[in-house]
Write an enzyme that holds these catalytic residues in place. Structure first.
Site, short mmCIF file in Angstrom:
data_model
loop_
_atom_site.label_atom_id
_atom_site.label_comp_id
_atom_site.label_asym_id
_atom_site.label_seq_id
_atom_site.Cartn_x
_atom_site.Cartn_y
_atom_site.Cartn_z
N PHE A 151 -21.57 -20.01 19.25
CA PHE A 151 -20.42 -19.27 19.76
C PHE A 151 -19.97 -18.23 18.73
O PHE A 151 -19.48 -17.16 19.09
CB PHE A 151 -19.26 -20.22 20.09
N TYR A 152 -20.14 -18.53 17.46
CA TYR A 152 -19.85 -17.55 16.40
C TYR A 152 -20.63 -16.26 16.66
O TYR A 152 -20.08 -15.16 16.64
CB TYR A 152 -20.21 -18.14 15.04
#
Length: 346
Positions: A151-152
Site C-alpha cells: 500500500f505504501y
C-alpha cells in the site's frame, strides 16, 4: 537560492538541507516530527541544522489545512523539495490510514500551496517500490508501473499521478524521484542496516529474509544528495519549449514533468551487506533465516541511463565504504552497549 524542504527532520531531508546550507543557500525546513520512529533522532537532526544561520525550522503537519500555504506565502521559495511522507512497506499493512493522510492528503495540500505560490522547480520523492511485482531488471522509468505489491507503493504512485496533473493543469515544473534503498549516517531506525547494527551490538540475533539472497540497489546518502542538488537545475520544460534528452527520458508530452530514478544500478545481496556490517562492527551476527515479508520484492535495480543523461553522474559509493561510515556515526551517536536506540549519546 531559497529552498523549502518538507520532511527536513527526516533522514534524506536532513542530509539535503545540510548540504544546501553548507553552500550558503537559505533553507526552510517543514516537519511534523511524527512518532513513527524515534523523535529524539529527528530533533537531533533539526538541532544540527539550526547551527546554520540561514536555516529556519517550521514544526507543522502537511495534513493541516493552510499550514504549508502560509509558510510558502511568507518564504516565497524558488525550489520546493517534497520529502515528507509516511515511509515503510510493512507498516503500511498495519496502518494504511497513516499513508493516506501523510502521502495523499499531505501531498495534495502541498500541490495546492505550490499552485498558489509558484516555484521554479518542485522535486517530489517517490520510491523504487513503485515498480511493484514482476518488474523487469533494471527498473526503467519508461516502464509502466501498475502492479504495486504494498500500500505504501500504491500511495507513492498516487502522488506521482497527482503531481503530473498539477504540472499539466497549472504549469508547475515537477520532477518525481524514485529512490533506491538509501542508507548512511543519520539513517532511519526502521531500515535493515540500522536494525542489524543495533541488534548485533546488543548480542541479539537478526532475522535475514530470503536467506540473504534478496538484492537491493543500495544508495549512499551523499550520492543521493548530490543527485538531488544537480537535478534542481534540470527543470522539465513545457511541451512547447523543449523535448526529451534521449530515448530513456520520461518527459511528459503534455506537462513540464518527468520521472527519474536515483540509484546506482549495482544491486547487492542482503547476505553480502551483513558480511560488510560484521566486519565494520568487529562482531559476528547470529542469522535467523526468514521468508520474505508480504509487500517486499526479491530484488531492486535502478536503470541509471536517464540520471546520467541529465546530470552526468550516477551514485558510486560502494557498501564497503558507506557501511563503515554509518557504523562510525552510529558508535558516536549511540552508546555501543545500548540495546535500544531510544536515547542518543549526545
Amino acid at each position: 537560492m531559497r529552498v523549502l524542504v518538507t520532511g527536513s527532520a527526516g533522514f534524506i531531508g536532513h542530509a539535503l538541507s545540510r548540504r544546501l546550507l553548507s553552500e550558503r543557500h537559505s533553507v526552510t525546513g517543514f516537519d511534523a516530527f511524527s512518532d513513527y520512529y524515534d523523535v529524539g533522532l529527528k530533533r537531533a537532526r533539526h538541532a544540527d541544522l539550526a547551527g546554520f544561520p540561514s536555516f529556519e525550522g517550521v514544526e507543522a503537519r502537511l495534513e493541516t489545512p493552510g499550514a504549508l500555504l502560509d509558510t510558502l506565502a511568507r518564504v516565497q521559495p524558488e525550489i520546493v523539495v517534497h520529502l515528507a511522507a509516511q515511509a515503510g512497506v510493512r507498516y503500511s499493512i498495519e496502518n494504511p490510514g497513516a499513508y493516506v493522510e501523510a502521502n495523499i492528503v499531505g501531498t495534495a495540500n502541498l500541490l495546492e500551496a505550490v499552485r498558489a505560490h509558484p516555484v521554479r522547480h518542485l522535486l517530489l520523492a517517490s520510491t523504487s517500490s513503485a515498480y511493484g511485482g514482476g518488474a523487469t531488471s533494471p527498473f526503467r522509468e519508461i516502464d509502466r508501473a501498475v502492479t504495486p505489491v504494498s500500500f505504501y507503493a500504491a500511495t507513492k504512485l498516487a502522488t506521482e499521478a497527482m503531481a503530473h496533473s498539477y504540472a499539466h493543469l497549472f504549469g508547475v515544473p515537477t520532477t518525481a524521484l524514485r529512490f533506491f534503498t538509501v542508507y548512511g549516517p543519520w539513517g532511519r531506525p526502521d531500515m535493515a542496516l540500522f536494525l542489524f547494527t543495533r541488534k548485533i551490538l546488543a548480542g541479539q540475533p537478526i532475522e535475514v529474509f530470503s536467506g540473504g539472497t534478496a538484492e537491493r540497489d543500495f544508495t549512499y546518502i551523499d550520492d543521493l544528495v548530490e543527485g538531488l542538488v544537480r537535478l534542481m537545475d534540470c527543470v522539465p520544460p513545457k511541451p512547447s519549449e523543449g523535448g526529451p534528452v534521449g530515448e530513456s527520458d520520461t518527459l511528459s508530452p503534455v506537462a513540464p514533468y518527468r520521472l527519474v530514478n536515483i540509484g546506482g544500478g549495482r544491486p547487492v545481496q542482503l547476505g553480502r551487506m551483513i558480511d560488510v556490517l560484521e566486519e565494520a562492527l568487529g562482531r559476528s551476527a547470529e542469522r535467523i533465516p526468514m521468508p520474505l515479508p508480504p509487500g517486499d520484492v526479491t530484488a531492486t535495480r535502478a536503470s541509471t541511463e536517464l540520471l546520467q543523461a541529465l546530470i552526468g553522474t550516477v551514485p558510486e559509493t560502494p557498501i564497503e565504504t558507506g557501511i563503515p561510515a554509518f557504523v562510525r556515526w552510529y558508535r558516536d551517536f549511540y552508546p555501543t552497549d545500548a540495546a535500544s536506540i531510544a536515547t542518543p549519546a549526545r
